[in-house]
Enzyme design. Structure first.
Site, mmCIF file in Angstrom:
data_model
loop_
_atom_site.group_PDB
_atom_site.id
_atom_site.type_symbol
_atom_site.label_atom_id
_atom_site.label_comp_id
_atom_site.label_asym_id
_atom_site.label_seq_id
_atom_site.Cartn_x
_atom_site.Cartn_y
_atom_site.Cartn_z
ATOM 1 N N CYS A 50 -0.195 -3.727 91.523
ATOM 2 C CA CYS A 50 -0.393 -3.173 92.874
ATOM 3 C C CYS A 50 -1.853 -2.944 93.287
ATOM 4 O O CYS A 50 -2.097 -2.501 94.412
ATOM 5 C CB CYS A 50 0.381 -1.865 93.064
ATOM 6 S SG CYS A 50 2.152 -2.041 92.840
ATOM 7 N N ASP A 51 -2.811 -3.227 92.413
ATOM 8 C CA ASP A 51 -4.204 -3.035 92.820
ATOM 9 C C ASP A 51 -5.135 -3.976 92.054
ATOM 10 O O ASP A 51 -6.161 -3.561 91.512
ATOM 11 C CB ASP A 51 -4.634 -1.583 92.605
ATOM 12 C CG ASP A 51 -5.928 -1.249 93.360
ATOM 13 O OD1 ASP A 51 -6.222 -1.920 94.368
ATOM 14 O OD2 ASP A 51 -6.630 -0.317 92.950
ATOM 15 N N LEU A 52 -4.769 -5.249 92.034
ATOM 16 C CA LEU A 52 -5.563 -6.235 91.307
ATOM 17 C C LEU A 52 -6.800 -6.614 92.118
ATOM 18 O O LEU A 52 -6.702 -7.001 93.280
ATOM 19 C CB LEU A 52 -4.708 -7.481 91.041
ATOM 20 C CG LEU A 52 -5.293 -8.516 90.075
ATOM 21 C CD1 LEU A 52 -5.494 -7.898 88.695
ATOM 22 C CD2 LEU A 52 -4.381 -9.733 89.995
ATOM 23 N N ASN A 102 -11.144 -4.075 88.642
ATOM 24 C CA ASN A 102 -10.099 -3.680 87.705
ATOM 25 C C ASN A 102 -9.864 -4.722 86.615
ATOM 26 O O ASN A 102 -8.890 -4.633 85.868
ATOM 27 C CB ASN A 102 -8.785 -3.402 88.444
ATOM 28 C CG ASN A 102 -8.833 -2.099 89.214
ATOM 29 O OD1 ASN A 102 -9.657 -1.227 88.930
ATOM 30 N ND2 ASN A 102 -7.967 -1.957 90.213
ATOM 31 N N THR A 143 -5.880 -2.243 97.749
ATOM 32 C CA THR A 143 -7.235 -2.183 98.299
ATOM 33 C C THR A 143 -7.387 -3.182 99.438
ATOM 34 O O THR A 143 -6.905 -4.314 99.355
ATOM 35 C CB THR A 143 -8.262 -2.508 97.190
ATOM 36 O OG1 THR A 143 -8.127 -1.540 96.134
ATOM 37 C CG2 THR A 143 -9.680 -2.462 97.724
#
Length: 241
Positions: free
Chosen positions: A56-58, A62, A99
């Site tokens: 959900c936030d690649l 990260n 993001t």
């Protein structure tokens, strides 16, 4: 991780370069390896875990690099178990957006997080690795975004949009032989076009049109094989090659 995040390698600031002098430009082979590492990690989360996990936030910040420049996906603060998302009695997935620039467009319309959403983020990350342009770059305004920018360049203008560093890589052996130099350039171009194709296929606007992450791993392995193919063996006969 010893080598920090992928974001620092793609977009080093003067401060970062002073604090971490080991940060240099990533070679094409390094970028392919990192892309394979990240795709393999997402494939594991989606299909190899006991319960499928959505990251959900690649994004590049990260993706962490170890001593051997092997990429590891980190920061699972927004991660969700797929059964949890699919359960209509659960509401914990509400509000998860990721993001800006990397989050799938359907999330902005209220859709639940999904494996397709992670694939979209991966596609944007891959295009950023090839072009060295963030999806939030000021050049992307109106109807232009990183996906469209890359899609419109396929296939003939891809070399115009890739990170110039990748075009200036010099191999000592190839630099001394015209035929080897041409062969290197042909393989490099083929690899870059393939990487852009995969990035575009992963970041399609409609979720169902996106490439499956397992296929992404296979495609990028093929790209790596092309780059590492042994150079042509030249045989001199009668004074000619």
């Amino acid at each position: 991780m010893p080598n920090g995040s992928l974001d620092k390698w793609l977009h080093p600031t003067l401060e970062i370069e002073e604090e971490q002098p080991e940060i240099q430009n990533l070679t094409l082979l390094q970028r392919i390896n990192i892309a394979i590492d990240v795709a393999s990690a997402i494939d594991y989360l989606h299909y190899r875990c006991h319960e499928p996990i959505l990251h959900c936030d690649l994004k590049p910040s990260n993706v962490l690099l170890d001593d051997d420049m092997i990429a590891h996906v980190g920061d699972f603060g927004m991660a969700r178990f797929l059964p949890e998302v699919s359960n209509p009695n659960q509401s914990s997935s509400v509000g998860v957006r990721g993001t800006i620039g990397y989050a799938a467009p359907e999330y902005g319309l209220g859709s639940k997080v999904s494996t397709n959403g992670d694939v979209y983020s991966y596609g944007i990350l891959l295009l950023e690795m090839v072009t060295r342009k963030r999806p939030t770059d000021l050049m992307f305004e109106g109807g232009l975004n990183l996906h469209n920018f890359a899609r419109m360049a396929l296939p003939d203008q891809v070399m115009d949009i890739v990170d110039p560093v990748l075009l200036n890589e010099v191999e000592e052996v190839a630099a001394t032989n015209r035929i080897l130099l041409q062969e290197r350039d042909i393989k490099r171009k083929e690899c870059l076009i393939s990487m852009v194709r995969v990035g575009v296929a992963c970041s399609m606007e409609i979720p169902q049109d996106r490439m499956n992450i397992t296929n992404v791993v296979h495609e990028l392995q093929e790209v790596k094989n092309i780059l590492l193919q042994p150079r042509t063996v030249l045989i001199r006969q009668g004074g000619k090659i």
